[in-house]
Design a protein around this motif. Structure first.
Motif, mmCIF file in Angstrom:
data_model
loop_
_atom_site.group_PDB
_atom_site.id
_atom_site.type_symbol
_atom_site.label_atom_id
_atom_site.label_comp_id
_atom_site.label_asym_id
_atom_site.label_seq_id
_atom_site.Cartn_x
_atom_site.Cartn_y
_atom_site.Cartn_z
ATOM 1 N N ASP A 168 0.847 -1.183 -0.078
ATOM 2 C CA ASP A 168 -0.052 -0.151 0.036
ATOM 3 C C ASP A 168 0.832 1.325 0.091
ATOM 4 O O ASP A 168 0.312 2.239 -0.069
ATOM 5 C CB ASP A 168 -0.916 0.018 1.044
ATOM 6 C CG ASP A 168 -2.047 -0.898 1.115
ATOM 7 O OD1 ASP A 168 -2.427 -1.265 -0.166
ATOM 8 O OD2 ASP A 168 -2.577 -1.582 2.101
ATOM 9 N N LYS A 339 -5.371 3.606 -7.715
ATOM 10 C CA LYS A 339 -5.541 2.373 -6.457
ATOM 11 C C LYS A 339 -6.802 2.821 -5.687
ATOM 12 O O LYS A 339 -7.695 2.044 -5.198
ATOM 13 C CB LYS A 339 -4.287 2.232 -5.655
ATOM 14 C CG LYS A 339 -4.371 1.249 -4.487
ATOM 15 C CD LYS A 339 -3.153 1.044 -3.802
ATOM 16 C CE LYS A 339 -3.237 0.056 -2.626
ATOM 17 N NZ LYS A 339 -3.192 -1.252 -3.242
ATOM 18 N N TRP A 340 -6.601 4.210 -5.413
ATOM 19 C CA TRP A 340 -7.768 4.749 -4.536
ATOM 20 C C TRP A 340 -9.141 5.250 -5.258
ATOM 21 O O TRP A 340 -10.162 5.325 -4.925
ATOM 22 C CB TRP A 340 -7.165 5.965 -3.690
ATOM 23 C CG TRP A 340 -6.213 5.595 -2.443
ATOM 24 C CD1 TRP A 340 -5.072 5.064 -2.460
ATOM 25 C CD2 TRP A 340 -6.796 5.500 -1.161
ATOM 26 N NE1 TRP A 340 -4.598 4.833 -1.445
ATOM 27 C CE2 TRP A 340 -5.795 4.955 -0.359
ATOM 28 C CE3 TRP A 340 -8.082 5.486 -0.593
ATOM 29 C CZ2 TRP A 340 -5.985 4.618 0.761
ATOM 30 C CZ3 TRP A 340 -7.907 5.498 0.728
ATOM 31 C CH2 TRP A 340 -6.950 4.872 1.631
ATOM 32 N N LYS A 372 -4.126 10.488 -2.635
ATOM 33 C CA LYS A 372 -5.020 9.590 -1.901
ATOM 34 C C LYS A 372 -6.313 10.179 -1.458
ATOM 35 O O LYS A 372 -7.501 9.699 -2.048
ATOM 36 C CB LYS A 372 -4.348 8.822 -0.813
ATOM 37 C CG LYS A 372 -3.451 7.831 -0.867
ATOM 38 C CD LYS A 372 -3.131 6.845 0.356
ATOM 39 C CE LYS A 372 -2.647 7.787 1.314
ATOM 40 N NZ LYS A 372 -2.141 7.087 2.530
ATOM 41 N N SER A 376 -9.803 8.951 -3.351
ATOM 42 C CA SER A 376 -10.723 8.392 -2.432
ATOM 43 C C SER A 376 -11.816 9.405 -2.818
ATOM 44 O O SER A 376 -13.294 9.070 -2.862
ATOM 45 C CB SER A 376 -10.506 8.756 -1.095
ATOM 46 O OG SER A 376 -10.159 9.801 -0.527
ATOM 47 N N TYR A 379 -13.681 8.130 -5.829
ATOM 48 C CA TYR A 379 -14.144 6.805 -5.739
ATOM 49 C C TYR A 379 -15.578 6.617 -6.129
ATOM 50 O O TYR A 379 -16.292 7.525 -5.470
ATOM 51 C CB TYR A 379 -13.682 6.131 -4.614
ATOM 52 C CG TYR A 379 -14.215 4.682 -4.443
ATOM 53 C CD1 TYR A 379 -13.528 3.740 -5.235
ATOM 54 C CD2 TYR A 379 -15.143 4.244 -3.584
ATOM 55 C CE1 TYR A 379 -13.917 2.587 -5.308
ATOM 56 C CE2 TYR A 379 -15.308 2.918 -3.566
ATOM 57 C CZ TYR A 379 -14.760 1.930 -4.203
ATOM 58 O OH TYR A 379 -15.410 0.797 -4.297
ATOM 59 N N SER A 473 -12.547 7.067 4.627
ATOM 60 C CA SER A 473 -12.646 6.893 3.072
ATOM 61 C C SER A 473 -12.021 8.178 2.476
ATOM 62 O O SER A 473 -11.653 8.288 1.300
ATOM 63 C CB SER A 473 -14.043 6.777 2.611
ATOM 64 O OG SER A 473 -14.951 7.838 2.794
ATOM 65 N N CYS A 475 -9.331 9.805 3.569
ATOM 66 C CA CYS A 475 -7.987 9.793 4.015
ATOM 67 C C CYS A 475 -7.783 10.909 5.072
ATOM 68 O O CYS A 475 -6.635 11.243 5.232
ATOM 69 C CB CYS A 475 -7.057 10.028 2.942
ATOM 70 S SG CYS A 475 -7.358 9.010 1.532
#
Length: 852
Positions: A168, A339-340, A372, A376, A379, A473, A475
């Protein structure tokens, strides 16, 4: 940054919700003021419609900020008045249900004449309505537009873990190797070397330090390892307590500085150690030298790893050139963003969004937290307009010394729903690096009326967990661990700065630098011993509207009854009174007049012998914490009158506990050495969801009524030497079927796992068995635990195998065994007889070493 006056919209909404609630509808029919209350409701609804626009426009209009501040004061006053109606309704409810057969109850809850109460409340409502009408009359000159808040909490993917996973942390492999090389270098000419890592906030210094700290080579190289979060305060005693706690797992805040120094030297003497001092802000070289001198007793080759944002501090503390952490390369940033922002592999289906994301990432200047946070935020959003909004937002025009990271976090904050914003702001009252958990935080939010749900049947504790997941979520949280029944975490340093900014005039942290306490402060916390400072006490007397008082530093609490008397006499509208780590001997009986109080914390008061029975008049009380109050002889006999009590933790010398209210959801029993029976306590607690029993050596069995706790989700039993869990084996079909977490620790009477556990086969997710020396076998029904995702077995020497039959736990993700010699042998990778039963787990530890 955040506007000067915030949360006004949300507070107005909470007042309207209270006016429309069933409880209040009944109360106002009984106590009158119907006409004024209807007019209040109508005016409030009209104002609320323009508040979102007002809060946004006030950045450019100071007069609007003043107007919002006036409204907020009226709204809070309205909440207090409406609460009084509810308090009276609750009092009547107790008298009617508990006192139907006895005059004693009616005398205990006697109040003023009903006619006088009706007259008084009618006058208060009229006064509030007049104030609101007066302030509301000014709204026309601001030309505000009506808007609604349609944002909601978006829950991110599950990404919880107890330490930093190497997979991560992207783009830091070479940085890690460089630091590990320095730590393991024996030829640097220093007996104890200090390796500084310096970089701006959000760059990933702490994550990198954790990667190094958990590296197998580092673990094997150093005899002793210690992690200490330093943060803003660099107080020697507090640091010594933290270091010793990290080394020994014991909290020795009871020792003085000289005793702590001796204990530290004894623990470090002759050992090669690694100490991580994370997030150092102190620039006072004298304080650093004082601490450094105490750390010189280790063996040659010992190291201290320091993370800091300040090059000055890095230069002052380091024995080598600072390791300057740079921003991530663009490609690494883009990988982290993807990834986020997407579920794994889904980015290939949205090439257009990836292209916009590439432009967003370039603006983040290599700062992982910014990447991040925005990933997020986006997302689950597939509308291109959402992505373009982030890419083209005006925040990028602002210049901030933290590499625009606070602007990035501000954008995430702005996108939060208003109810979550206020919960987030109240986190600012706790210090940086504070270890949060849901059992402390959610009652605190609940006490201030901040938890709301569109579903009336949803429990407030579940709503609180959703709020925490919402903050995670985005961060804003780190070191996040989801234990199923509880979450533990810290708030990121920069997110803490943002919370401080958003709280502004509502919250105040009291320390030795504070010279004035504004009248509009509603929540305050103490970070040192200034509670007895004469200037602070004088200022406190002017702040009559306080709703929260917290003592946030371990071991620091009020020692005199006079401070408590001040709180009870001046702050009649307190919702939260945290007197943890206090040392006064008597809680005044006037506590019974604090009818608005929702949370009372007396944790670790080592001098108080009993509580006044008047505490049982607090019908609004939701949380009562008495654990660590080891001199309490007995609990008040009328504790069952606390009809809204949801969380109750106890330490007492009683053999039997009194009956509690059926409103109870969480019960913790700590160090109740004389306790022999729980029969009366558990008689009506049919809604209990969490039960923890720790160090209750006299307890021999659990009550048969446990089988009626069909809502019980978490059961923990620790160090109860006489407890026999097999006595409940009759009528097994009646036992709870909702257990999600089960922990047995220090139970010498446990020879075999109780059969009643098997009835939770579909729900049980966490099973933790530790220090049960006579446990010889695990049951065959273990194979039926289809939801079990975490299995831990420690220090059970007689346990020789996992199960006699085939074991297939399809949901198993984490498997840990230690100090179980035969079981360890059978679980050896590839060659052990039981290896195939656990090999599918994604995380496997044998004797504390990670195998997979």
């Amino acid at each position: 940054m955040a506007s000067a006056e915030t949360f006004v919209f949300y507070i107005a909404q909470k007042v309207l919700e209270k006016l429309g609630s069933l409880t209040f509808q009944e109360a106002r029919l009984i106590w009158g003021a119907e006409s004024d209350l209807r007019r209040l409701e109508k005016t409030l609804s009209t104002i609320k419609a323009v508040l979102l626009d007002a809060e946004e426009q006030q950045v450019h209009n100071q007069e609007l900020t003043v107007w919002l501040g006036q409204l907020k004061e009226v709204f809070y006053d309205a909440q207090d008045v409406l609460d009084e109606f509810e308090c009276e309704a609750l009092r009547r409810q107790v008298v009617e249900t508990q006192g139907s057969t006895t005059r004693k109850v009616r005398r205990f809850f006697s109040s003023s004449n009903p006619l006088l109460f009706r007259t008084k409340m009618a006058h208060k409502v009229k006064e509030i309505r007049a104030l609101l009408d007066k302030v509301a009359a000014d709204r026309a000159k601001f030309h505000l537009s009506e808007r609604s808040d349609d944002r909601h909490v978006v829950r991110g993917r599950e990404m919880s873990y107890s330490f930093v996973q190497a997979s991560d942390v992207i783009g830091r492999d070479q940085d890690k190797e460089n630091i590990v090389e320095h730590l393991m270098d024996p030829s640097d000419g220093q007996s104890i070397s200090v390796v500084p890592v310096v970089g701006i906030g959000g760059l990933g210094k702490t994550a990198l330090a954790k990667l190094v700290f958990n590296d197998e080579r580092v673990i094997e190289h150093f005899e002793l390892k210690c992690w200490v979060c330093v943060s803003d305060e660099f107080v020697l005693k507090q640091l010594l307590v933290k270091i010793i706690k990290s080394i020994t797992s014991e909290n020795r805040s009871d020792l003085d500085e000289e005793q702590l120094q001796v204990l530290l030297r004894n623990n470090l003497d002759g050992k090669k150690f690694l100490i991580v001092l994370d997030d150092v802000w102190n620039e006072d070289r004298g304080k650093w030298i004082e601490l450094r001198n105490l750390l010189m007793g280790g063996a040659n080759g010992s190291k201290i790893l320091v993370t800091t944002r300040s090059p000055t501090i890095a230069s002052m503390m380091g024995t080598m050139s600072p390791f300057n952490l740079e921003g991530l390369l663009h490609q690494d940033c883009l990988s982290l963003f993807i990834k986020w922002a997407f579920d794994e592999g889904k980015e290939r289906q949205h090439i257009n969004l990836v292209e916009i994301g590439d432009a967003i990432v370039k603006k983040c200047k290599g700062v992982p937290l910014a990447v991040k946070s925005l990933g997020s935020l986006l997302y689950s959003k597939l509308d291109e307009r959402d992505w373009l909004f982030v890419r083209d937002n005006e925040m990028w025009k602002l210049n901030r010394k933290e590499g625009d990271i606070l602007s990035v976090l501000q954008l995430s904050y702005n996108q939060m729903p208003y109810y979550l914003k206020q919960c987030f702001a109240l986190l600012s009252l706790l210090p940086k690096d504070y270890n949060f958990n849901t059992f402390d935080l959610i009652p605190y939010w609940m006490a201030n009326g901040l938890l709301q749900s569109p579903n009336e049947n949803q429990q407030p504790e579940d709503v609180g967990n959703q709020y925490i997941d919402g903050l995670y979520s985005r961060c804003f949280l780190e070191d996040y661990i989801d234990l199923g029944f509880m979450r533990a975490f810290k708030i990121h340093d920069l997110a803490h700065d943002l919370a401080l900014s958003s709280a502004q005039s509502e919250c105040l942290i009291i320390n030795c630098q504070v010279q004035n306490i504004p009248k509009k402060v509603w929540h305050l916390s103490y970070t040192d011993n200034t509670w007895h400072n004469e200037n602070v006490l004088k200022c406190l007397q002017k702040s009559k509207s306080l709703r929260t008082i917290l003592f946030t530093v371990e071991g620091v609490g009020p020692s005199t009854k006079s401070f408590v008397d001040l709180c009870l006499s001046k702050f009649r509208y307190l919702r939260v009174l945290d007197l943890s780590d206090s040392s006064f001997e008597v809680l005044p009986s006037s506590i019974g007049t604090m009818k608005h109080l929702r949370l009372l914390d007396l944790t670790n008061n080592c001098r108080i012998h009993k509580l006044p029975n008047s505490i049982c008049k607090l019908q609004n009380l939701q949380t009562l914490k008495l654990h660590g109050c080891e001199k309490i002889e007995e609990l008040p006999k009328d504790i069952r009158y606390l009809i809204r009590l949801r969380t109750f933790s106890i330490t007492t010398k009683q053999k039997c506990l009194p009956r509690c209210s059926n409103s109870l959801r969480a019960l913790g029993l700590f160090n109740c050495g004389n306790l022999e029976s729980l029969v009366e306590t558990m008689q009506v607690c049919t809604s209990l969801r969490f039960l923890l029993i720790v160090n209750c050596g006299g307890l021999t069995s659990l009550p048969p009524t446990l089988k009626f706790l069909t809502m019980l989700e978490a059961l923990g039993i620790e160090n109860c030497e006489k407890l026999d869990l097999t006595e409940m084996e009759d009528n097994q079909d009646d036992f709870p079927t909702s257990l999600r977490s089960l922990r047995f620790t220090g139970l010498p009477q446990l020879v075999a796992m109780p059969n009643w556990i098997k009835h939770s086969a579909k729900s049980l997710q966490i099973l933790d068995i530790q220090s049960c020396p006579n446990l010889t076998t695990l049951p065959e029904w273990l194979v039926n635990l289809e939801s079990l995702r975490q299995l831990t077995i420690l220090n059970c020497h007689k346990l020789s195998c996992l199960s006699k039959g085939k074991l297939c736990l399809p949901a198993l993700r984490s498997f840990r065994i230690a100090e179980c010699p035969e079981l360890i042998r059978r679980c050896q990778p590839e060659i052990g007889e039981d290896w195939h039963k656990i090999a599918h787990a994604s995380e496997i530890y044998l004797d504390y070493k990670r195998i997979k």
